[in-house]
Design a protein around this motif. Sequence first.
Motif, PDB file in Angstrom:
ATOM      1  N   ALA A  66       1.642  10.649  52.336  1.00 39.71           N
ATOM      2  CA  ALA A  66       1.826  11.690  53.276  1.00 39.71           C
ATOM      3  C   ALA A  66       0.996  12.881  52.765  1.00 39.71           C
ATOM      4  CB  ALA A  66       3.206  12.175  53.343  1.00 39.71           C
ATOM      5  N   HIS A  69      -2.960  12.373  53.111  1.00 40.88           N
ATOM      6  CA  HIS A  69      -3.281  12.263  54.398  1.00 40.88           C
ATOM      7  C   HIS A  69      -3.076  13.822  55.333  1.00 40.88           C
ATOM      8  CE1 HIS A  69      -3.403   8.034  53.483  1.00 40.88           C
ATOM      9  NE2 HIS A  69      -4.344   7.863  54.545  1.00 40.88           N
ATOM     10  N   PHE A  70      -1.978  14.330  54.881  1.00 39.40           N
ATOM     11  CA  PHE A  70      -1.521  15.570  55.876  1.00 39.40           C
ATOM     12  C   PHE A  70      -1.641  16.708  54.927  1.00 39.40           C
ATOM     13  CE2 PHE A  70       1.075  11.935  57.618  1.00 39.40           C
ATOM     14  CZ  PHE A  70       0.249  11.851  58.912  1.00 39.40           C
ATOM     15  N   THR A  72      -0.822  20.128  52.760  1.00 41.08           N
ATOM     16  CA  THR A  72       0.249  21.027  53.204  1.00 41.08           C
ATOM     17  C   THR A  72       0.714  20.826  54.415  1.00 41.08           C
ATOM     18  OG1 THR A  72      -1.431  22.751  53.435  1.00 41.08           O
ATOM     19  CG2 THR A  72      -0.682  22.319  51.288  1.00 41.08           C
ATOM     20  N   ASP A  73       0.320  20.076  55.405  1.00 43.49           N
ATOM     21  CA  ASP A  73       0.988  19.885  56.581  1.00 43.49           C
ATOM     22  C   ASP A  73       1.848  18.913  56.796  1.00 43.49           C
ATOM     23  OD1 ASP A  73      -0.381  22.069  57.934  1.00 43.49           O
ATOM     24  OD2 ASP A  73      -2.139  20.798  58.333  1.00 43.49           O
ATOM     25  N   ASP A  74       2.202  18.203  55.651  1.00 43.44           N
ATOM     26  CA  ASP A  74       2.999  16.933  55.590  1.00 43.44           C
ATOM     27  C   ASP A  74       4.496  17.482  56.179  1.00 43.44           C
ATOM     28  OD1 ASP A  74       3.659  18.579  53.419  1.00 43.44           O
ATOM     29  OD2 ASP A  74       4.203  16.876  52.161  1.00 43.44           O
ATOM     30  N   VAL A  77       4.484  17.698  60.031  1.00 48.04           N
ATOM     31  CA  VAL A  77       4.598  16.689  60.717  1.00 48.04           C
ATOM     32  C   VAL A  77       5.912  16.080  60.682  1.00 48.04           C
ATOM     33  CG1 VAL A  77       3.568  14.234  60.544  1.00 48.04           C
ATOM     34  CG2 VAL A  77       1.955  16.228  60.143  1.00 48.04           C
TER      35      VAL A  77
END
Length: 342
Positions: A66, A69-70, A72-74, A77
């Motif tokens: 996570a 792929h994301f 600091t936006d994990d 999400v």
Amino acid sequence: MSENEKERRIRPGTVALGALSGALAGFAALAFAEAVAGLVRPQAGPVVAVGGAAIDRTPTPVKDWAIRHFGTDDKLVLQLGILAVLTLFALLLGIAAPRFRRTAALGVLLFGVVGAAAATSRPDSRGVADALPSVVGAVVGAVVLYVLAGRLAPRPPATTEREAAPGDRDRRGFVITATAAALASAGAGALGRSLGGAAGRDAVASRRAVMLPAPASPAAAVPRGAGLRIPGISPFTTPNGSFYRVDTALVVPKVDATAWRLRIHGKGVARPRKLTYDDLVRRELIERDITLTCVSNEVGGPYVGTPAGSAYAWPICWPSAGCARPPGAARPTSSWPARSTA
């Protein structure tokens, strides 16, 4: 078709209005839970509590995936995923509510139980207080759904010509109730945000008032040439605003420096102690430049930085070895930590 069958039949538009009822009930539950969490603490909110519990139980490889792929936006999400699931179930409960009012209301209460269980299972849980936001929110949501579903139920046969025809819904009552629920929920959500923001502002003000003393052991000067002035390469010392943040906290802790305490306790600690921030400031300060990198950082990745760090000298006492001092620190004037028997 008999009259009874006509009354049991779902009239056109009931499905859409039922879904709207479920959405309003879910909105009310989350909004009032947010308001109560503003009084208790933001970490007790149902979305944050469930998200934190999910993070605790997520395998490390999945967490690393996570982050890759994301970034600091994990956490964003994850929270959006939780809200999406809650919205879906709220819509389904709303659709079922006109025919199964009690069952649908119990379904909302069940989500409150899940949120309360998640909040009280957190390592930093404050017990029953952390369960209050989920419980209060679920009760409000269940009441809203039960009342709105009642407005959608067919009315009994008319006794006079002026009364509504058999099977008609209470459209006016539904609109009034739905509008009142939406406005009350919006107000509760705004109140919760305001309460949480006020606590955060007080914490920030307390930290800004802190004045660190000059270090007893200052860091060595940065050698010439350490900062390469090449486009795309960050400076040797990373500014606080540019330092990376990778963690599992859905809510950034708002620590009040005046209320913060360090508790020294556990197995083998003969004399448990609680220290204030002022207690630490009175100790000698050590300053060092240390490069930190996240364990999930790839070669050339952004999760690395060098802050100008400071630490307080602290004696470590062992049964037979006495007290050891950090390099460059003067011997402390008191031995606060208890002798360890480990």
